[in-house]
Design a protein around this motif. Structure first.
Motif, PDB file in Angstrom:
ATOM      1  N   GLY A   1      78.349  83.727 144.640  1.00  0.00           N
ATOM      2  CA  GLY A   1      77.934  82.345 144.426  1.00  0.00           C
ATOM      3  C   GLY A   1      77.047  81.911 145.569  1.00  0.00           C
ATOM      4  N   HIS A   2      76.323  80.790 145.360  1.00  0.00           N
ATOM      5  CA  HIS A   2      75.452  80.351 146.443  1.00  0.00           C
ATOM      6  C   HIS A   2      76.264  79.653 147.524  1.00  0.00           C
ATOM      7  CE1 HIS A   2      75.429  77.084 143.441  1.00  0.00           C
ATOM      8  NE2 HIS A   2      75.198  76.244 144.418  1.00  0.00           N
ATOM      9  N   SER A   3      75.648  79.427 148.656  1.00  0.00           N
ATOM     10  CA  SER A   3      76.352  78.910 149.824  1.00  0.00           C
ATOM     11  C   SER A   3      76.948  77.535 149.544  1.00  0.00           C
ATOM     12  CB  SER A   3      75.386  78.820 151.010  1.00  0.00           C
ATOM     13  OG  SER A   3      74.828  80.078 151.293  1.00  0.00           O
ATOM     14  N   GLY A   4      78.142  77.307 150.066  1.00  0.00           N
ATOM     15  CA  GLY A   4      78.764  75.995 149.982  1.00  0.00           C
ATOM     16  C   GLY A   4      79.646  75.753 148.777  1.00  0.00           C
ATOM     17  N   VAL A   5      79.790  76.765 147.892  1.00  0.00           N
ATOM     18  CA  VAL A   5      80.569  76.530 146.681  1.00  0.00           C
ATOM     19  C   VAL A   5      82.069  76.704 146.912  1.00  0.00           C
ATOM     20  CG1 VAL A   5      78.675  77.129 145.143  1.00  0.00           C
ATOM     21  CG2 VAL A   5      80.264  78.923 145.889  1.00  0.00           C
ATOM     22  N   GLY A   6      82.452  77.275 148.053  1.00  0.00           N
ATOM     23  CA  GLY A   6      83.877  77.361 148.371  1.00  0.00           C
ATOM     24  C   GLY A   6      84.493  78.741 148.222  1.00  0.00           C
ATOM     25  N   LYS A   7      83.689  79.807 148.279  1.00  0.00           N
ATOM     26  CA  LYS A   7      84.259  81.150 148.153  1.00  0.00           C
ATOM     27  C   LYS A   7      85.256  81.436 149.266  1.00  0.00           C
ATOM     28  CE  LYS A   7      80.499  83.541 148.258  1.00  0.00           C
ATOM     29  NZ  LYS A   7      79.666  82.369 148.631  1.00  0.00           N
ATOM     30  N   SER A   8      84.854  81.159 150.496  1.00  0.00           N
ATOM     31  CA  SER A   8      85.735  81.478 151.625  1.00  0.00           C
ATOM     32  C   SER A   8      86.996  80.617 151.614  1.00  0.00           C
ATOM     33  CB  SER A   8      84.973  81.299 152.951  1.00  0.00           C
ATOM     34  OG  SER A   8      83.918  82.237 153.048  1.00  0.00           O
ATOM     35  N   THR A   9      86.869  79.379 151.145  1.00  0.00           N
ATOM     36  CA  THR A   9      88.053  78.530 151.019  1.00  0.00           C
ATOM     37  C   THR A   9      89.024  79.125 150.006  1.00  0.00           C
ATOM     38  OG1 THR A   9      86.756  76.561 151.560  1.00  0.00           O
ATOM     39  CG2 THR A   9      88.868  76.200 150.482  1.00  0.00           C
TER      40      THR A   9
END
Length: 325
Positions: A199-207
């Motif tokens: 996904g693009h940056s800021g969508v919350g993958k790491s969260t």
């Protein structure tokens, strides 16, 4: 005759078989060093740092690869093993910088599920990006899953309805800050599988990763208030085992584009199941879906698929031919 500086031993194309090499899984790559899990699934797993052997030549090694290690595979501090073999891949997720770039990049190997992570707000969802990643999933032979984050900020029903005709699963999460939300549906889809989050940056993958794997400690960031784009917080892909050994997830850095130069244009429509049926029934042979007698316009006019879906297909095909989207 004086021997050369390299000695007089004749060269040979034969390479050692390394039959006693230890099997391992590549879980991270960092500046020419590979973090591997040696002897996975045996109860004697250990993290080993390795380098790529010269005999591999130009063959790349990516997260998710199953490899063979020789040398010091103890995993002790300051030890280094060598990757001497990369086992055949069951899948390879690929992308290019743009649709005209001839150089493809393998993102991860041997994953069987592609989790397309999209925020419902902050930043706004990008259906065109979703469509591109669907094309990449089907091209790689992976099962897609649409994961909509930040459902506490916007209603997910509209986007779920848009992709429902394609028949793949969609889940919505309400992760916000430190709130774990209800991830049971997502966990069911990840159970027993090797899944890669894109996904693009800021969508919350790491969260999401931090909630699914509490010990992951992946860095998270905020969306830029000026551009509306996410900030890159993950700089490299990493594979993490789910609690209880119930599968693997691979977190990847955020992307702002997803080129498909490696995908045959004739195969792009397979990612649009709602349109593929109409193409088979209504389109003339060798239809490029731009010509006047393309049957998809009538298919959409009858309400068999959405106009936005056809527009997305044609945008993808146009960009694959080097035209502006």
């Amino acid at each position: 005759m004086r021997p050369g500086r390299r000695g007089s031993r004749p060269r040979t194309r034969r390479r050692p078989a390394h039959e006693g090499a230890s099997p391992a899984l590549v879980i991270a790559v960092d500046r020419g060093r590979y973090r591997c899990l040696a002897d996975p699934g045996t109860g004697d797993e250990r993290a080993v740092t390795a380098m790529r052997a010269r005999e591999l030549g130009r063959k790349g090694v990516v997260v998710g690869d199953r490899v063979a290690l020789v040398g010091d595979v103890s995993g002790d501090t300051d030890t280094l093993a060598r990757i001497v073999r990369v086992e055949p891949r069951t899948s390879a997720l690929r992308r290019t910088a743009d649709d005209t770039d001839p150089f493809e990049r393998i993102v991860v190997a041997n994953a069987d599920r592609l989790v397309i992570v999209t925020a419902l707000a902050d930043p706004e969802p990008r259906p065109r990006m979703i469509d591109r990643q669907l094309v990449a999933a089907y091209d790689a032979g992976m099962d897609p899953l649409l994961c909509l984050t930040k459902a506490d900020l916007a209603d997910p029903s509209g986007l779920i309805a848009e992709y429902a005709p394609l028949g793949f699963p969609c889940v919505a999460t309400r992760l916000a800050g430190a709130d774990d939300g209800d991830l049971s549906a997502l966990r069911r889809h990840l159970s027993g599988r090797t899944s890669v989050l894109v996904g693009h940056s800021g969508v919350g993958k790491s969260t999401l990763v931090n909630a699914l794997v509490p010990d992951a400690e992946r860095a998270v960031g905020n969306v830029n208030a000026v551009t509306g784009r996410g900030r890159h917080t993950s700089s490299s892909a990493i594979a993490l085992e789910l609690p209880g050994g119930d599968g693997w997830i691979i977190d990847t850095p955020g992307v702002r584009s997803f080129g498909l130069a490696h995908v045959d244009p004739a195969n792009v429509i397979h990612a649009f199941e709602d349109l593929a049926e109409g193409a088979a029934e209504r389109c003339p042979p060798q239809c490029d879906h731009f010509q006047d007698d393309c049957g998809l316009d009538g298919w959409v006019a009858e309400g068999r698929a959405g106009r936005a879906r056809l527009d997305s297909l044609r945008r993808l095909l146009a960009s694959r031919e080097g035209e502006a989207e």
